[in-house]
Design a protein around this motif. Structure first.
Motif, PDB file in Angstrom:
ATOM      1  N   MET A   1       0.822  -1.194   0.000  1.00  0.00           N
ATOM      2  CA  MET A   1       0.000   0.000   0.000  1.00  0.00           C
ATOM      3  C   MET A   1       0.863   1.253   0.000  1.00  0.00           C
ATOM      4  SD  MET A   1      -3.111   0.988   0.066  1.00  0.00           S
ATOM      5  CE  MET A   1      -4.153   2.306   0.523  1.00  0.00           C
ATOM      6  N   LEU A   2       1.913   1.257   0.810  1.00  0.00           N
ATOM      7  CA  LEU A   2       2.795   2.414   0.898  1.00  0.00           C
ATOM      8  C   LEU A   2       3.535   2.645  -0.413  1.00  0.00           C
ATOM      9  CD1 LEU A   2       3.782   4.616   2.784  1.00  0.00           C
ATOM     10  CD2 LEU A   2       5.595   3.094   3.542  1.00  0.00           C
ATOM     11  N   ASP A   3       3.928   1.551  -1.081  1.00  0.00           N
ATOM     12  CA  ASP A   3       4.595   1.679  -2.377  1.00  0.00           C
ATOM     13  C   ASP A   3       3.657   2.282  -3.417  1.00  0.00           C
ATOM     14  OD1 ASP A   3       7.000   0.671  -1.484  1.00  0.00           O
ATOM     15  OD2 ASP A   3       6.458  -1.409  -1.967  1.00  0.00           O
ATOM     16  N   TRP A   4       2.383   1.889  -3.365  1.00  0.00           N
ATOM     17  CA  TRP A   4       1.403   2.428  -4.311  1.00  0.00           C
ATOM     18  C   TRP A   4       1.239   3.931  -4.107  1.00  0.00           C
ATOM     19  CZ3 TRP A   4      -3.467   4.706  -3.733  1.00  0.00           C
ATOM     20  CH2 TRP A   4      -4.187   4.854  -4.904  1.00  0.00           C
ATOM     21  N   ILE A   5       1.202   4.377  -2.863  1.00  0.00           N
ATOM     22  CA  ILE A   5       1.073   5.808  -2.567  1.00  0.00           C
ATOM     23  C   ILE A   5       2.305   6.552  -3.058  1.00  0.00           C
ATOM     24  CG2 ILE A   5       0.929   7.507  -0.704  1.00  0.00           C
ATOM     25  CD1 ILE A   5      -0.776   5.487   0.844  1.00  0.00           C
ATOM     26  N   LYS A   6       3.490   5.983  -2.838  1.00  0.00           N
ATOM     27  CA  LYS A   6       4.720   6.601  -3.334  1.00  0.00           C
ATOM     28  C   LYS A   6       4.693   6.725  -4.853  1.00  0.00           C
ATOM     29  CE  LYS A   6       8.064   5.154   0.173  1.00  0.00           C
ATOM     30  NZ  LYS A   6       9.275   4.335   0.378  1.00  0.00           N
ATOM     31  N   ASP A   7       4.240   5.667  -5.520  1.00  0.00           N
ATOM     32  CA  ASP A   7       4.157   5.698  -6.981  1.00  0.00           C
ATOM     33  C   ASP A   7       3.183   6.769  -7.456  1.00  0.00           C
ATOM     34  OD1 ASP A   7       5.992   3.652  -7.184  1.00  0.00           O
ATOM     35  OD2 ASP A   7       4.461   2.070  -7.390  1.00  0.00           O
ATOM     36  N   GLN A   8       2.045   6.876  -6.779  1.00  0.00           N
ATOM     37  CA  GLN A   8       1.049   7.883  -7.167  1.00  0.00           C
ATOM     38  C   GLN A   8       1.578   9.301  -6.974  1.00  0.00           C
ATOM     39  OE1 GLN A   8      -1.898   7.352  -8.673  1.00  0.00           O
ATOM     40  NE2 GLN A   8      -1.277   5.212  -8.747  1.00  0.00           N
ATOM     41  N   ILE A   9       2.268   9.537  -5.874  1.00  0.00           N
ATOM     42  CA  ILE A   9       2.844  10.862  -5.623  1.00  0.00           C
ATOM     43  C   ILE A   9       3.930  11.166  -6.648  1.00  0.00           C
ATOM     44  CG2 ILE A   9       4.220  12.208  -3.988  1.00  0.00           C
ATOM     45  CD1 ILE A   9       2.658  10.819  -1.733  1.00  0.00           C
ATOM     46  N   GLY A  10       4.758  10.174  -6.965  1.00  0.00           N
ATOM     47  CA  GLY A  10       5.798  10.357  -7.979  1.00  0.00           C
ATOM     48  C   GLY A  10       5.204  10.654  -9.346  1.00  0.00           C
ATOM     49  N   ASP A  11       4.150   9.914  -9.713  1.00  0.00           N
ATOM     50  CA  ASP A  11       3.478  10.180 -10.995  1.00  0.00           C
ATOM     51  C   ASP A  11       2.897  11.585 -11.031  1.00  0.00           C
ATOM     52  OD1 ASP A  11       4.132   7.654 -11.851  1.00  0.00           O
ATOM     53  OD2 ASP A  11       2.145   6.789 -11.408  1.00  0.00           O
ATOM     54  N   PHE A  12       2.317  12.011  -9.929  1.00  0.00           N
ATOM     55  CA  PHE A  12       1.721  13.351  -9.858  1.00  0.00           C
ATOM     56  C   PHE A  12       2.786  14.421 -10.038  1.00  0.00           C
ATOM     57  CE2 PHE A  12       0.520  17.099  -7.339  1.00  0.00           C
ATOM     58  CZ  PHE A  12      -0.631  17.457  -8.014  1.00  0.00           C
ATOM     59  N   LEU A  13       3.938  14.245  -9.429  1.00  0.00           N
ATOM     60  CA  LEU A  13       5.002  15.244  -9.528  1.00  0.00           C
ATOM     61  C   LEU A  13       5.634  15.281 -10.916  1.00  0.00           C
ATOM     62  CD1 LEU A  13       6.746  14.763  -6.066  1.00  0.00           C
ATOM     63  CD2 LEU A  13       5.210  16.609  -6.763  1.00  0.00           C
ATOM     64  N   ARG A  14       5.639  14.155 -11.617  1.00  0.00           N
ATOM     65  CA  ARG A  14       6.229  14.105 -12.959  1.00  0.00           C
ATOM     66  C   ARG A  14       5.256  14.560 -14.047  1.00  0.00           C
ATOM     67  NH1 ARG A  14       8.608   9.511 -10.651  1.00  0.00           N
ATOM     68  NH2 ARG A  14       6.921   8.175 -11.363  1.00  0.00           N
ATOM     69  N   GLU A  15       4.007  14.645 -13.730  1.00  0.00           N
ATOM     70  CA  GLU A  15       2.993  15.008 -14.716  1.00  0.00           C
ATOM     71  C   GLU A  15       3.163  16.464 -15.139  1.00  0.00           C
ATOM     72  OE1 GLU A  15      -1.752  15.375 -14.623  1.00  0.00           O
ATOM     73  OE2 GLU A  15      -0.928  13.532 -13.822  1.00  0.00           O
ATOM     74  N   GLU A  16       3.122  16.708 -16.461  1.00  0.00           N
ATOM     75  CA  GLU A  16       3.348  18.053 -16.984  1.00  0.00           C
ATOM     76  C   GLU A  16       2.195  18.535 -17.862  1.00  0.00           C
ATOM     77  OE1 GLU A  16       7.071  18.130 -18.961  1.00  0.00           O
ATOM     78  OE2 GLU A  16       8.204  17.584 -17.182  1.00  0.00           O
ATOM     79  N   ASP A  17       0.999  18.021 -17.663  1.00  0.00           N
ATOM     80  CA  ASP A  17      -0.137  18.408 -18.492  1.00  0.00           C
ATOM     81  C   ASP A  17      -0.496  19.876 -18.336  1.00  0.00           C
ATOM     82  OD1 ASP A  17      -0.305  15.871 -19.434  1.00  0.00           O
ATOM     83  OD2 ASP A  17      -1.923  15.252 -18.105  1.00  0.00           O
ATOM     84  N   GLY A  18      -0.339  20.437 -17.163  1.00  0.00           N
ATOM     85  CA  GLY A  18      -0.718  21.815 -16.913  1.00  0.00           C
ATOM     86  C   GLY A  18       0.272  22.825 -17.440  1.00  0.00           C
ATOM     87  N   VAL A  19       1.461  22.380 -17.844  1.00  0.00           N
ATOM     88  CA  VAL A  19       2.481  23.311 -18.320  1.00  0.00           C
ATOM     89  C   VAL A  19       2.021  24.011 -19.586  1.00  0.00           C
ATOM     90  CG1 VAL A  19       4.850  23.472 -19.156  1.00  0.00           C
ATOM     91  CG2 VAL A  19       4.323  22.018 -17.227  1.00  0.00           C
ATOM     92  N   GLY A  20       1.369  23.313 -20.492  1.00  0.00           N
ATOM     93  CA  GLY A  20       0.887  23.921 -21.728  1.00  0.00           C
ATOM     94  C   GLY A  20      -0.124  25.013 -21.469  1.00  0.00           C
ATOM     95  N   VAL A  21      -0.997  24.802 -20.517  1.00  0.00           N
ATOM     96  CA  VAL A  21      -2.011  25.800 -20.175  1.00  0.00           C
ATOM     97  C   VAL A  21      -1.342  27.052 -19.628  1.00  0.00           C
ATOM     98  CG1 VAL A  21      -3.973  26.279 -18.678  1.00  0.00           C
ATOM     99  CG2 VAL A  21      -3.753  24.045 -19.757  1.00  0.00           C
ATOM    100  N   ILE A  22      -0.357  26.860 -18.767  1.00  0.00           N
ATOM    101  CA  ILE A  22       0.345  28.006 -18.184  1.00  0.00           C
ATOM    102  C   ILE A  22       1.059  28.798 -19.274  1.00  0.00           C
ATOM    103  CG2 ILE A  22       2.247  28.659 -16.655  1.00  0.00           C
ATOM    104  CD1 ILE A  22       1.435  26.278 -14.890  1.00  0.00           C
ATOM    105  N   GLU A  23       1.665  28.110 -20.232  1.00  0.00           N
ATOM    106  CA  GLU A  23       2.352  28.799 -21.328  1.00  0.00           C
ATOM    107  C   GLU A  23       1.382  29.636 -22.143  1.00  0.00           C
ATOM    108  OE1 GLU A  23       4.174  25.602 -23.409  1.00  0.00           O
ATOM    109  OE2 GLU A  23       5.839  25.458 -22.013  1.00  0.00           O
ATOM    110  N   VAL A  24       0.219  29.089 -22.456  1.00  0.00           N
ATOM    111  CA  VAL A  24      -0.775  29.815 -23.242  1.00  0.00           C
ATOM    112  C   VAL A  24      -1.256  31.043 -22.468  1.00  0.00           C
ATOM    113  CG1 VAL A  24      -3.106  29.690 -24.217  1.00  0.00           C
ATOM    114  CG2 VAL A  24      -1.509  27.805 -24.554  1.00  0.00           C
TER     115      VAL A  24
END
Length: 61
Positions: A1-24
């Motif tokens: 369970m703890l590994d899954w939470i770590k993976d989810q937090i890591g995925d969230f931090l690596r996600e860059e979907d909002g960068v395009g919106v900020i640039e626009v």
């Protein structure tokens, strides 16, 4: 369970979907700022262009 939470937090931090919106948004802010700064010059330029269009259209008729 703890590994899954770590993976989810890591995925969230690596996600860059909002960068395009900020640039626009930043590009729009810069463009709006330029329009505000050069409003008088842009208005004069457009007035001259439309006057020239009207003058040349009168020659056609």
């Amino acid at each position: 369970m703890l590994d899954w939470i770590k993976d989810q937090i890591g995925d969230f931090l690596r996600e860059e979907d909002g960068v395009g919106v900020i640039e626009v948004v930043l590009i729009l802010v810069v463009l709006i700022g330029l329009v505000i700064i050069f409003k008088k010059q842009i208005t004069t330029l457009l007035d001259n262009i439309f006057k020239e269009i009207n003058n040349q259209s009168k020659e056609v008729y």
